[in-house]
Scaffold this active site. Sequence first.
Site, PDB file in Angstrom:
ATOM      1  CD  GLU A  91      -2.948  -0.956   2.497  1.00  0.00           C
ATOM      2  OE1 GLU A  91      -4.029  -1.486   2.187  1.00  0.00           O
ATOM      3  OE2 GLU A  91      -2.403  -0.809   3.353  1.00  0.00           O
ATOM      4  CB  CYS A 125       7.235  -4.878   8.919  1.00  0.00           C
ATOM      5  SG  CYS A 125       8.751  -3.960   9.879  1.00  0.00           S
ATOM      6  CB  CYS A 132       2.841  -1.169  13.558  1.00  0.00           C
ATOM      7  SG  CYS A 132       3.163  -0.789  11.822  1.00  0.00           S
ATOM      8  N   GLY A 170       6.961  -1.980   6.129  1.00  0.00           N
ATOM      9  CA  GLY A 170       8.412  -2.266   6.158  1.00  0.00           C
ATOM     10  C   GLY A 170       9.252  -1.398   6.713  1.00  0.00           C
ATOM     11  CB  SER A 201      10.609   6.428   8.825  1.00  0.00           C
ATOM     12  OG  SER A 201      10.286   6.106  10.056  1.00  0.00           O
ATOM     13  CG  HIS A 226       7.500   4.620  18.628  1.00  0.00           C
ATOM     14  ND1 HIS A 226       6.905   5.856  18.395  1.00  0.00           N
ATOM     15  CD2 HIS A 226       7.757   3.763  17.745  1.00  0.00           C
ATOM     16  CE1 HIS A 226       6.587   5.780  16.883  1.00  0.00           C
ATOM     17  NE2 HIS A 226       7.304   4.519  16.571  1.00  0.00           N
ATOM     18  CG  ASN A 300      -3.643   6.423  13.631  1.00  0.00           C
ATOM     19  OD1 ASN A 300      -4.660   7.217  13.522  1.00  0.00           O
ATOM     20  ND2 ASN A 300      -2.549   6.694  13.214  1.00  0.00           N
ATOM     21  CB  CYS A 345       1.225   6.957  11.551  1.00  0.00           C
ATOM     22  SG  CYS A 345       2.455   6.325  12.420  1.00  0.00           S
TER      23      CYS A 345
END
Length: 372
Positions: A91, A125, A132, A170, A201, A226, A300, A345
């Site tokens: 995506e 990933c 995530c 990824g 990133s 984080h 999210n 995100c």
Amino acid sequence: MAFRSVFDLGAIRSEFENAGINTNFIPLIWKFVLQNPNCELNEVPSLPSIAYPLLTSKFKISTSTVDSVVESIDNVTTKLLVKLQNGAYVETVIMRYDSRLGILGGKPRPGGPRATLCVSSQVGCKMGCTFCATGSMGFKNNLSSGEIVEQLVHASRLCQIRNVVFMGMGEPLNNYNSVVEAVRIMTGFPFQISPKRVTVSTVGIIHAINKLWGDLPSVNLAVSLHAPIQDLRCQIMPAARAFPLEKLMNSLLEYQKNSKQKIFIEYIMLDGINDEEQNAHQLGKLLEMFQVVVNLIPFNPIGSLSSFKTSNDQRVVNFQKILRGSYNIRTTIRKEMGQDISGACGQLVVTHPKKGLKENSNLLTDIEDLRI
């Protein structure tokens, strides 16, 4: 036989060199292809005759196709589901902004409409970050440089892209060579995106950070931190065990010393986990030796894949005030875009459009509505 993308620079350069063809023709091929999206490679003008059978037998203008295009109800976010040659999907997300909105020093902000493309570098990933959705897929395979660049090509047919962020599916620095080559293509002719408008990133792959500045000077680095302490970071980012926080910060100090650039720090706000006042002070002390911009990211929702909750707005604002007021650290709060289409995100995981969302059959008839 699998074809290679014509945007796989290493592959096409190697073939041209072996055939004695001047590699200066490659950017000209790309320019023609971008200007003539429905052309065939044997229609590219003014190439040596030996180049045509080589191109048509080994390369394709695009090895990927756009399976669907879904537009968010926010009218500024569009998610493309891209099908790769091997049948896998990734995506990529277009986010449109108007930098004139808002007030700066009592006056309208300078600038105008712009679009940022969030690209994927891997299918899935292996970092396994617990907040995530992409991590729930596991790792499938790396993308080639051409497959990464093709995301930009597909998106550019919907609107003009000014910025590119490697924040999609990824871990970019786990696919280091392809990402570096893709960035070099994007910042060269004919794409000519400014390196200062490209951001890579990472969760903190130390050995790759150590060589990134030398390979991609002027490109922005964003680090998904984080958490301000190692134990907490390992709880929400299992891969952090391989990259101890102290060693990571030493690596970032060296990176900043060499690059002379600010580093972007990504910090997802998890209710009751890493959003307490003490966490803000810990983060401020960790970063006070750096020139950074901290980006606070509201968590999210990713359905049943995670039990985390989003920090309330007041707690996010208080966190920002501590970093700004006590440590003089520039701190922003990210405006989330595309939650309804799982394009925000941490939400990228291969899904096909749901009924009720505007999809490519409707959207592509109104392409002009997407142009900036």
